[in-house]
Enzyme design. Sequence first.
Site, PDB file in Angstrom:
ATOM      1  N   HIS A 205       0.824  -1.215   0.000  1.00 19.99           N
ATOM      2  CA  HIS A 205       0.000   0.000   0.000  1.00 19.99           C
ATOM      3  C   HIS A 205       0.853   1.258   0.000  1.00 19.99           C
ATOM      4  O   HIS A 205       0.550   2.232  -0.668  1.00 19.99           O
ATOM      5  CB  HIS A 205      -0.903   0.013   1.234  1.00 19.99           C
ATOM      6  CG  HIS A 205      -2.120  -0.819   1.062  1.00 19.99           C
ATOM      7  ND1 HIS A 205      -2.525  -1.754   1.977  1.00 19.99           N
ATOM      8  CD2 HIS A 205      -3.013  -0.852   0.061  1.00 19.99           C
ATOM      9  CE1 HIS A 205      -3.627  -2.331   1.548  1.00 19.99           C
ATOM     10  NE2 HIS A 205      -3.945  -1.810   0.385  1.00 19.99           N
ATOM     11  N   CYS A 502       0.560  -4.992 -18.264  1.00 18.33           N
ATOM     12  CA  CYS A 502      -0.256  -4.153 -17.375  1.00 18.33           C
ATOM     13  C   CYS A 502       0.162  -4.292 -15.921  1.00 18.33           C
ATOM     14  O   CYS A 502      -0.502  -3.780 -15.034  1.00 18.33           O
ATOM     15  CB  CYS A 502      -1.740  -4.469 -17.544  1.00 18.33           C
ATOM     16  SG  CYS A 502      -2.159  -6.157 -17.087  1.00 18.33           S
TER      17      CYS A 502
HETATM   18  C1  PEP Z   1      -0.306  -8.494 -12.389  1.00 13.73           C
HETATM   19  O1  PEP Z   1      -0.327  -9.574 -11.781  1.00 13.73           O
HETATM   20  O2  PEP Z   1       0.724  -7.990 -12.880  1.00 13.73           O
HETATM   21  C2  PEP Z   1      -1.555  -7.744 -12.571  1.00 13.73           C
HETATM   22  C3  PEP Z   1      -1.604  -6.691 -13.353  1.00 13.73           C
HETATM   23  O3  PEP Z   1      -2.633  -8.160 -11.833  1.00 13.73           O
HETATM   24  P1  PEP Z   1      -2.793  -7.820 -10.257  1.00 13.73           P
HETATM   25  O4  PEP Z   1      -1.657  -6.935  -9.857  1.00 13.73           O
HETATM   26  O5  PEP Z   1      -4.107  -7.175 -10.120  1.00 13.73           O
HETATM   27  O6  PEP Z   1      -2.730  -9.178  -9.669  1.00 13.73           O
END
Ligand code: PEP
Length: 570
Positions: A205, A502
């Site tokens: 966080h 992402c």
């Molecule tokens: C990831 O795992 O890189 C992702 C984008 O999903 P999250 O961070 O929501 O698990």
Amino acid sequence: MILCNLVHMTSAARDTSHSALTGVPVVPGVAYAPVIRPGRLPGIDQLVSVGEVAESDRDQEAARFTAAAEAVAQRLRERAAHATGAASEVLGATAQLATDRAWLGAAEKRIRQGVPPVKATAEAVEQFVEMFTKMGGLMAERVADLRDIRDRVIAELSGLPEPGVPVPEVPSVLLAEDLAPADTAGLDPALIVGLATTLGGPTSHTAIIARQLAIPCVVAVTGLDDVPAGARVLLDGTGGTVAVDPDEGTAEAAVAAAKEAAAAAASWHGPGATSDGHAVGVLANVQDGAAARAARDTPAEGVGLFRTELCFLNAESEPSVEEQARIYSDVLEAFSGRKVVIRTLDAGSDKPLKFAGHPEEANPALGVRGIRVSFNNPAILDNQLAGIAAAAEQTGNSPWVMAPMIATADEAKDFAAKVRAHGLVPGVMIEVPAAALLADRILEHVDFLSIGTNDLAQYTMAADRMSPDLATLTDPWQPGVLLLVAMTAKAGAAVGKPVGVCGEAAADPLLACVLTGLGITSLSAASAAVTAVGAKLASVTLEQCQRAAEAVLATSSATEARAAALAALG
Ligand code: PEP
Ligand code: MG
């Protein structure tokens, strides 16, 4: 140790100190300022009174405790109302925890048995700290919140000033063992110009809020506890260093250079492309309509990841198709006529949803999470797709839809069929090493891939992404992770289908260039990172990115990988 060597090597050009401490860089930027440290209660042990509350006083003491907890919650709610985005959400969630019946009840029960309120508060919180720690993942992350609430309530009960981060008279660098999210969320970036913690990981966080506030930040810094308040430090959120008492001239030059680079970045308005015109989509990660509207104020060309599960973390029951359609429409409208990638619920592990019916699991990160939730409960996915399709129809903006945690080509095939049945464009996330290795076979079924480097790093390195002790392993610069990214990008290029990133890797401007060199076609990052990523990309050629990518893939460690990229890209 490896990381120490890396940072010393890579930042040789701007090395400002003989005693630079090293950690994991989280938010880029350079700050040179005196240190402040958060205030602490004067030792809880000294405040915990001995003896027993007289029977006749117990009701009154229980009421005093309840009032103290409510006063703390109310102050947090007020701060939430004055904050925005993730900061406001974190403060709101901490306020909610302050009024959570479970721990309040445990404390009240003790007071009614004669335990003095301060001691009852400490004991009740410790009971839940133990429970949360055992549960691991996101629950373990809430331990810092619980202890923070404990200290605030005890201070209130004892008539002491509320503990937390002092407001400095001059711009300062805040050093702490760990920070409660409520403290981080309340920071004023004009006064706290840098942030470093001994604990915390790149996806904690603290890191997420520091990124939102654009405060240069380094986490998991070894040796930070020995740096006293008042010492001057040079914090480098790009290299991941904290130099104690550096040479003043060199430090000031480093700050000036960083400011110049930030000013140049601020003038970038997109669209995403290298300096020689190779287009790379620069997109934003969002979790609701408000975040999407905030992202629209950046040069982000669209949304590359809408984390839908974050809309329902507090939902007691499954939201109706209509309710879901309303929430998704909010995001689709914010980016009307532009690309939006919606991820279906990534429930489970550190993001349990009450209505998903998660089984008891010894190892939830390796358990029923993401797409796996729908195996025994297909209605959850069907309803969500119906909600997305309704939102597409209502807004006239048809999103791409992707599934998290796909591990096999068959899973991708089934998911794609369901998405296509709703007239939507299907894709999957690449977060499991097996999916990266079989990306070519998965691409036979879907129209695009999006690599979640946070989980891909976790599963490739067999290291919990929430663990501060393992932050150097879950570093997305690990060449093992980047080799899987390269394989996936190559599979996409072979069939002319887009492959984006992402995860947090896309928010690191230098790594974004490397990803581009590996053949990644879009980068989706937190809104606060969009401009820095786009500007860096616009300052290098595709050939430079490709050279950097080639060099990085030939390295044996994250340290070497960063150094190789810096050498190729500057
Ligand atoms: C990831 O795992 O890189 C992702 C984008 O999903 P999250 O961070 O929501 O698990
Ligand atoms: Mg993930």
